[in-house]
Design an enzyme around this catalytic site. Structure first.
Site, mmCIF file in Angstrom:
data_model
loop_
_atom_site.group_PDB
_atom_site.id
_atom_site.type_symbol
_atom_site.label_atom_id
_atom_site.label_comp_id
_atom_site.label_asym_id
_atom_site.label_seq_id
_atom_site.Cartn_x
_atom_site.Cartn_y
_atom_site.Cartn_z
ATOM 1 N N HIS A 1 36.412 59.035 -113.400
ATOM 2 C CA HIS A 1 37.200 60.092 -114.035
ATOM 3 C C HIS A 1 36.371 61.344 -114.293
ATOM 4 O O HIS A 1 35.183 61.289 -114.618
ATOM 5 C CB HIS A 1 37.865 59.595 -115.328
ATOM 6 C CG HIS A 1 36.934 59.282 -116.461
ATOM 7 N ND1 HIS A 1 36.590 60.206 -117.422
ATOM 8 C CD2 HIS A 1 36.309 58.138 -116.814
ATOM 9 C CE1 HIS A 1 35.799 59.655 -118.313
ATOM 10 N NE2 HIS A 1 35.615 58.393 -117.966
ATOM 11 N N ASP B 1 29.521 60.789 -119.094
ATOM 12 C CA ASP B 1 30.762 60.022 -119.075
ATOM 13 C C ASP B 1 31.890 60.982 -118.724
ATOM 14 O O ASP B 1 32.310 61.774 -119.568
ATOM 15 C CB ASP B 1 30.977 59.378 -120.449
ATOM 16 C CG ASP B 1 32.308 58.656 -120.571
ATOM 17 O OD1 ASP B 1 32.891 58.298 -119.537
ATOM 18 O OD2 ASP B 1 32.764 58.454 -121.709
ATOM 19 N N GLU C 1 41.448 59.713 -118.249
ATOM 20 C CA GLU C 1 40.891 58.441 -118.682
ATOM 21 C C GLU C 1 40.542 58.442 -120.162
ATOM 22 O O GLU C 1 40.751 57.438 -120.853
ATOM 23 C CB GLU C 1 39.649 58.102 -117.852
ATOM 24 C CG GLU C 1 39.151 56.671 -118.021
ATOM 25 C CD GLU C 1 38.217 56.462 -119.200
ATOM 26 O OE1 GLU C 1 37.948 55.292 -119.531
ATOM 27 O OE2 GLU C 1 37.749 57.457 -119.799
ATOM 28 N N GLU C 2 40.017 59.542 -120.655
ATOM 29 C CA GLU C 2 39.571 59.581 -122.053
ATOM 30 C C GLU C 2 40.727 59.439 -123.041
ATOM 31 O O GLU C 2 40.500 59.157 -124.220
ATOM 32 C CB GLU C 2 38.795 60.869 -122.338
ATOM 33 C CG GLU C 2 37.456 60.989 -121.626
ATOM 34 C CD GLU C 2 36.414 59.985 -122.103
ATOM 35 O OE1 GLU C 2 36.696 59.239 -123.066
ATOM 36 O OE2 GLU C 2 35.334 59.922 -121.507
#
Length: 348
Positions: A69, A186, A220-221
């Site tokens: 992502h 991330d 995604e987060e």
């Protein structure tokens, strides 16, 4: 296959310097589209704004999907305060103390960018007796804008309104000792590793054994990045996301982490054993770990009812959802494991 590690690092640096909090990822998706065009990879957008890359394989009856992502943590303007400061609502699961003192940028709806600093409302030790102990939360943190604003009307004259996105300065640095320290590893580190593997495959000229799709998710987060747009022929689904480091973990900044279980439950046992065997055969530095407070695009896909074998790997990332750091060797091990997986037979 030859691994171009410098390409991976350079691609990562470009990615982290493009603001892309969940919900506002257009610019970074355009960047990835341009790279796909340069590499000659077929790609298309889904309705959520993510990107699906497809590489035909020898077997077109069964497919694989790999996902990483590109959306990151961020914030939105929650309130314009009477003193010209901003209250925030967070995008993604992180603590306010992780962004205290960070430089940030507010993007207005009409495309203006106003910088500022995130800080406590009791920031000065010379004024506030409880500066050190004052709780950090949505009511006690604010953005100090780099503009002459003395009230809410001044702020609105800049074009800032509730709902405007706020991104954090990544402060990316690649050290001469091989570390990469920056926000948003991330999951932009995994996107870079995925593209490093894809580049190696394309340059080798070897056809993959199975048609493979690379899904760049952009939500995604907030929990639903890669839970759709999965071709019905898909039998294996591999998420590439950060390996969490901390007390009780075996993952470090130099290895590729293979997840056995996260907060959603165990990953497919056969898939995990397959990935471990590939790491062993290829002499990779790897660790098997459990991430207790973690969910991935693979777990989101499973929650959506997708009928696949699912796995999760990624480079080891220190201080996740804070000022993150990893090492080039974790990229090398991750890319090599991705390539080995792409070349391997299906999980039995």
């Amino acid at each position: 296959m030859k691994i171009d590690l410098q390409y991976v690092v350079d691609f990562l640096v470009s990615l982290v310097n493009i603001p892309s909090p969940s919900g506002n990822t257009e610019q970074v998706i355009q960047f990835i589209e341009a790279e796909c065009a340069r590499l000659g990879v077929e790609n298309k957008r889904n309705n959520k704004g993510g990107l699906i890359l497809s590489v035909p394989g020898q077997n077109t009856d069964v497919h694989r999907v790999l996902t990483a992502h590109v959306d990151t943590l961020g914030a939105m303007v929650k309130e314009i305060k009477g003193n010209g400061r901003l209250k925030l609502t967070l995008i993604g699961g992180f603590a306010f103390n992780a962004i205290e003192g960070e430089y940030c940028t507010v993007e207005t709806a009409d495309g203006k960018f106003i910088t500022g600093t995130i800080q406590s409302t009791h920031a000065s030790v010379h004024v506030h007796k409880d500066t050190r102990t004052h709780e950090r939360n949505a009511d006690t943190m604010e953005v100090r804008l780099d503009a002459v604003v003395k009230n809410a009307d001044d702020v609105r004259e800049l074009g800032i309104e509730v709902g405007d996105f706020v991104s954090f300065n990544p402060r990316c640095e690649v050290t001469d000792t091989g570390f990469i320290k920056t926000r948003h590893l991330d999951d932009k580190a995994s996107v870079a590793c995925m593209f490093g593997a894809l580049k190696s495959v394309l340059e080798s000229g070897e056809q993959l054994p199975y048609t493979t799709h690379f899904l760049i998710s952009n939500n995604e987060e907030i929990g639903y990045g890669a839970n759709s747009n999965i071709p019905p022929q898909t039998v294996e689904f591999l998420a590439i996301d950060m390996g969490a480091i901390g007390d009780g973990q075996t993952t470090d900044e130099y290895c590729v982490s293979i997840c056995a279980k996260d907060s959603s439950g165990p990953y497919h046992y056969g898939m995990r054993k397959h990935l471990v065997e590939l790491a062993k055969v290829n002499g990779l530095n790897y660790a098997v770990d459990i991430y207790p407070f973690y969910g991935s695009d693979a777990s989101a896909a499973m929650s959506a009812g997708v009928d696949v074998k699912h796995g999760l790997i990624g480079p080891g990332i220190d201080a996740s959802h804070s000022m993150e750091r990893t090492h080039k060797t974790s990229f090398e091990n991750s890319v090599k494991l991705i390539v080995a997986y792409l070349q391997s037979d299906l999980v039995k």
